[in-house]
Design a protein around this motif. Structure first.
Motif, PDB file in Angstrom:
ATOM      1  N   SER A 179      15.524 -23.072 -40.389  1.00  0.00           N
ATOM      2  CA  SER A 179      14.757 -21.974 -39.614  1.00  0.00           C
ATOM      3  C   SER A 179      14.632 -22.371 -38.232  1.00  0.00           C
ATOM      4  O   SER A 179      14.714 -23.633 -37.706  1.00  0.00           O
ATOM      5  N   HIS A 180      14.755 -21.377 -37.269  1.00  0.00           N
ATOM      6  CA  HIS A 180      14.482 -21.890 -35.853  1.00  0.00           C
ATOM      7  C   HIS A 180      13.077 -21.237 -35.465  1.00  0.00           C
ATOM      8  O   HIS A 180      12.700 -20.307 -35.780  1.00  0.00           O
ATOM      9  N   PRO A 181      12.572 -22.255 -34.750  1.00  0.00           N
ATOM     10  CA  PRO A 181      11.052 -21.844 -34.136  1.00  0.00           C
ATOM     11  C   PRO A 181      11.020 -20.533 -33.466  1.00  0.00           C
ATOM     12  O   PRO A 181      10.073 -19.979 -33.922  1.00  0.00           O
ATOM     13  N   GLY A 193      26.300 -17.710 -39.601  1.00  0.00           N
ATOM     14  CA  GLY A 193      26.504 -17.459 -38.106  1.00  0.00           C
ATOM     15  C   GLY A 193      25.341 -17.902 -37.208  1.00  0.00           C
ATOM     16  O   GLY A 193      24.272 -17.897 -38.003  1.00  0.00           O
ATOM     17  N   CYS A 194      25.355 -17.717 -36.042  1.00  0.00           N
ATOM     18  CA  CYS A 194      24.286 -18.244 -35.131  1.00  0.00           C
ATOM     19  C   CYS A 194      24.548 -17.609 -33.808  1.00  0.00           C
ATOM     20  O   CYS A 194      25.798 -17.752 -33.213  1.00  0.00           O
ATOM     21  N   ASP A 195      23.560 -17.130 -32.988  1.00  0.00           N
ATOM     22  CA  ASP A 195      23.585 -16.229 -31.999  1.00  0.00           C
ATOM     23  C   ASP A 195      22.928 -17.060 -30.843  1.00  0.00           C
ATOM     24  O   ASP A 195      22.448 -16.697 -29.747  1.00  0.00           O
ATOM     25  N   LYS A 196      22.356 -18.564 -31.276  1.00  0.00           N
ATOM     26  CA  LYS A 196      21.316 -19.273 -30.337  1.00  0.00           C
ATOM     27  C   LYS A 196      22.210 -20.213 -29.212  1.00  0.00           C
ATOM     28  O   LYS A 196      21.454 -20.216 -28.285  1.00  0.00           O
ATOM     29  N   PHE A 197      23.269 -20.454 -29.623  1.00  0.00           N
ATOM     30  CA  PHE A 197      24.035 -21.227 -28.503  1.00  0.00           C
ATOM     31  C   PHE A 197      23.181 -22.453 -27.794  1.00  0.00           C
ATOM     32  O   PHE A 197      23.168 -22.761 -26.666  1.00  0.00           O
ATOM     33  N   CYS A 198      22.833 -23.250 -28.806  1.00  0.00           N
ATOM     34  CA  CYS A 198      22.049 -24.549 -28.400  1.00  0.00           C
ATOM     35  C   CYS A 198      23.207 -25.153 -27.815  1.00  0.00           C
ATOM     36  O   CYS A 198      24.360 -25.397 -28.380  1.00  0.00           O
ATOM     37  N   SER A 199      23.101 -26.002 -26.508  1.00  0.00           N
ATOM     38  CA  SER A 199      24.179 -26.361 -25.932  1.00  0.00           C
ATOM     39  C   SER A 199      24.989 -27.586 -26.374  1.00  0.00           C
ATOM     40  O   SER A 199      26.005 -28.072 -25.991  1.00  0.00           O
ATOM     41  N   PHE A 200      24.435 -28.086 -27.552  1.00  0.00           N
ATOM     42  CA  PHE A 200      25.098 -29.152 -28.273  1.00  0.00           C
ATOM     43  C   PHE A 200      25.789 -28.793 -29.398  1.00  0.00           C
ATOM     44  O   PHE A 200      26.476 -29.787 -30.337  1.00  0.00           O
ATOM     45  N   CYS A 201      25.809 -27.722 -29.765  1.00  0.00           N
ATOM     46  CA  CYS A 201      26.035 -27.123 -31.196  1.00  0.00           C
ATOM     47  C   CYS A 201      27.484 -26.441 -31.405  1.00  0.00           C
ATOM     48  O   CYS A 201      27.613 -25.344 -30.674  1.00  0.00           O
ATOM     49  N   VAL A 202      28.486 -26.452 -32.312  1.00  0.00           N
ATOM     50  CA  VAL A 202      29.466 -25.792 -32.429  1.00  0.00           C
ATOM     51  C   VAL A 202      29.460 -24.677 -33.063  1.00  0.00           C
ATOM     52  O   VAL A 202      30.517 -23.574 -33.160  1.00  0.00           O
ATOM     53  N   VAL A 203      28.416 -24.600 -34.014  1.00  0.00           N
ATOM     54  CA  VAL A 203      28.309 -23.418 -34.977  1.00  0.00           C
ATOM     55  C   VAL A 203      28.412 -21.970 -34.475  1.00  0.00           C
ATOM     56  O   VAL A 203      29.344 -21.335 -34.985  1.00  0.00           O
ATOM     57  N   PRO A 204      27.842 -21.642 -33.317  1.00  0.00           N
ATOM     58  CA  PRO A 204      28.190 -20.226 -32.794  1.00  0.00           C
ATOM     59  C   PRO A 204      29.628 -19.853 -32.653  1.00  0.00           C
ATOM     60  O   PRO A 204      30.234 -18.943 -32.669  1.00  0.00           O
ATOM     61  N   TYR A 205      30.314 -20.989 -32.458  1.00  0.00           N
ATOM     62  CA  TYR A 205      31.802 -20.825 -31.994  1.00  0.00           C
ATOM     63  C   TYR A 205      32.586 -20.997 -33.188  1.00  0.00           C
ATOM     64  O   TYR A 205      33.695 -20.511 -33.386  1.00  0.00           O
ATOM     65  N   GLY A 231      20.880 -19.996 -44.552  1.00  0.00           N
ATOM     66  CA  GLY A 231      21.542 -19.349 -43.653  1.00  0.00           C
ATOM     67  C   GLY A 231      21.346 -20.459 -42.434  1.00  0.00           C
ATOM     68  O   GLY A 231      20.519 -21.208 -42.402  1.00  0.00           O
ATOM     69  N   GLN A 232      22.295 -20.388 -41.563  1.00  0.00           N
ATOM     70  CA  GLN A 232      22.458 -21.100 -40.380  1.00  0.00           C
ATOM     71  C   GLN A 232      21.293 -20.775 -39.499  1.00  0.00           C
ATOM     72  O   GLN A 232      20.733 -21.684 -38.982  1.00  0.00           O
ATOM     73  N   ASN A 233      20.845 -19.655 -39.748  1.00  0.00           N
ATOM     74  CA  ASN A 233      19.537 -19.298 -38.869  1.00  0.00           C
ATOM     75  C   ASN A 233      18.661 -18.395 -39.727  1.00  0.00           C
ATOM     76  O   ASN A 233      18.406 -17.314 -39.562  1.00  0.00           O
ATOM     77  N   VAL A 234      18.391 -18.972 -40.873  1.00  0.00           N
ATOM     78  CA  VAL A 234      17.879 -18.039 -42.049  1.00  0.00           C
ATOM     79  C   VAL A 234      16.634 -17.143 -41.443  1.00  0.00           C
ATOM     80  O   VAL A 234      16.543 -15.980 -42.122  1.00  0.00           O
ATOM     81  N   ASN A 249      18.936 -25.524 -24.295  1.00  0.00           N
ATOM     82  CA  ASN A 249      18.944 -24.078 -24.613  1.00  0.00           C
ATOM     83  C   ASN A 249      18.398 -23.857 -25.810  1.00  0.00           C
ATOM     84  O   ASN A 249      18.984 -22.940 -26.656  1.00  0.00           O
ATOM     85  N   ARG A 250      17.090 -24.452 -26.209  1.00  0.00           N
ATOM     86  CA  ARG A 250      16.763 -24.151 -27.348  1.00  0.00           C
ATOM     87  C   ARG A 250      15.708 -22.707 -27.344  1.00  0.00           C
ATOM     88  O   ARG A 250      15.435 -22.245 -28.371  1.00  0.00           O
ATOM     89  N   GLY A 251      15.141 -22.508 -25.972  1.00  0.00           N
ATOM     90  CA  GLY A 251      14.780 -21.174 -26.034  1.00  0.00           C
ATOM     91  C   GLY A 251      12.984 -21.180 -26.281  1.00  0.00           C
ATOM     92  O   GLY A 251      12.599 -20.009 -26.430  1.00  0.00           O
TER      93      GLY A 251
HETATM   94 FE1  SF4 Z   1      22.492 -22.150 -33.967  1.00  0.00          FE
HETATM   95 FE2  SF4 Z   1      21.033 -24.302 -34.951  1.00  0.00          FE
HETATM   96 FE3  SF4 Z   1      23.512 -24.595 -33.617  1.00  0.00          FE
HETATM   97 FE4  SF4 Z   1      21.193 -24.094 -32.462  1.00  0.00          FE
HETATM   98  S1  SF4 Z   1      21.612 -25.926 -33.609  1.00  0.00           S
HETATM   99  S2  SF4 Z   1      23.278 -23.097 -32.190  1.00  0.00           S
HETATM  100  S3  SF4 Z   1      20.187 -22.704 -33.845  1.00  0.00           S
HETATM  101  S4  SF4 Z   1      23.112 -23.464 -35.655  1.00  0.00           S
END
Ligand code: SF4
Length: 293
Positions: free
Chosen positions: A93-95, A10-22, A54-57, A132-134
């Motif tokens: 990894s996320h930066p 899973g992932c809590d980052k919510f990058c604006s292009f990504c479906v993973v958090p949903y 991990g998606q966000n290891v 929304n990479r933060g």
């Molecule tokens: Fe999470 Fe990676 Fe998707 Fe961003 S790109 S929302 S960090 S899984």
């Protein structure tokens, strides 16, 4: 052999292009005890290289039965104690989650391979914000500088999206500049393609032609750096984990510490071993060499 081991989903980052958090939901870390047990079982079955998945290891935070919590650096320290385990990696990894703890571990933990997949997606702060990479490009570059100061031979791989909504020629040229700065050992790059349900979905505004043109330019640049990286390995001796037979007799294929496929010529049985190999050549895609005697 080499194996993957899931530590986090899973992932809590919510990058604006990504479906993973949903689609995968919020970040969940497995318990350290369960992970270590599985790692021990894998090593007992002959695994010598583990990649923690991990998606966000690097946002890993596990709860021990004792109540103490463990970050990824702590988890790696505990797993590296397993005697017959030789190599450890982790991805993706996320930066923002590259803590000093984790960075410093590259200088301390010999089993941790000098290779890190650290996606940034764009070299423009304006685009990173829209994504929304933060974090900023400067933060990313500084993180890699810290890693290199601690482990000079660390190789970085990346991910890029070209043609993100609103990406200008100038934004794109900043991505090319970043590639020249980081000199990626390897990188994945894609044209932006809108994903239904994500905030960026409706905004897709660049033509296919522009996206395709930018992707070609970016990939040409990435290939130059990838080839340079591989050329710099020619005439060095690398420890290669041999995974399988090659196409021809007396040929094997393994992986360098930097994940490059290496074709090895030898009359000995090498599968499953870590072998010191003198690198003789590179095709740009793979390296070739012979065991050092
Ligand atoms: Fe999470 Fe990676 Fe998707 Fe961003 S790109 S929302 S960090 S899984």
């Amino acid at each position: 052999s080499a194996s993957f081991l899931t530590v986090q989903e899973g992932c809590d980052k919510f990058c604006s292009f990504c479906v993973v958090p949903y689609t995968r939901g919020t970040e969940v870390s497995r318990s350290p005890e369960a992970i270590i047990k599985e790692a021990e079982e894998l090593v007992n079955s002959g695994v010598i290289e583990l990649t923690l998945l991990g998606q966000n290891v690097n946002a890993y935070r596990g709860q021990k039965k004792s109540g103490n919590s463990l970050d990824l650096a702590g988890l790696i320290k505990e797993i590296s104690i397993i005697r017959n385990l030789k190599r450890l990696r982790f991805v993706t990894s996320h930066p923002k989650d590259m803590t000093d703890n984790l960075i410093e571990l590259f200088g301390k933990e010999e089993k941790l391979m000098p290779y890190l997949h650290l996606p940034i997606q764009s070299g423009s702060d304006r685009v990173l914000k829209k994504m929304n990479r933060g974090h900023t490009v400067k933060f990313y570059v500084e993180t890699i500088d810290k890693l290199k100061a601690i482990r000079s031979d660390i190789a970085i791989s990346g991910d890029f999206i070209v043609g993100f909504p609103g990406e200008t020629e100038e934004d794109f040229s900043l991505t090319l500049d970043l590639c020249d700065k980081i000199k990626y050992a390897q990188a994945y790059s894609f044209k932006y393609s809108p994903r239904a349900g994500t905030p960026a979905y409706e905004k897709d505004d660049l033509s296919e032609e522009v996206k395709a043109e930018r992707l070609v330019k970016l990939q040409e640049k990435l290939q130059i750096h990838q080839l340079n990286f591989q050329r710099n390995l020619v005439e060095t001796v690398q420890e290669i984990l041999v995974e399988k037979c090659g196409k021809f007799r007396n040929q094997y294929v393994g992986r360098s510490p930097y994940m490059n496929p290496v074709v090895i010529t030898s009359t000995k049985e090498l599968i499953g071993k870590i072998v010191k190999v003198r690198i003789l050549n590179t095709s740009g895609l793979s390296l070739s060499g012979v065991p050092v005697t």
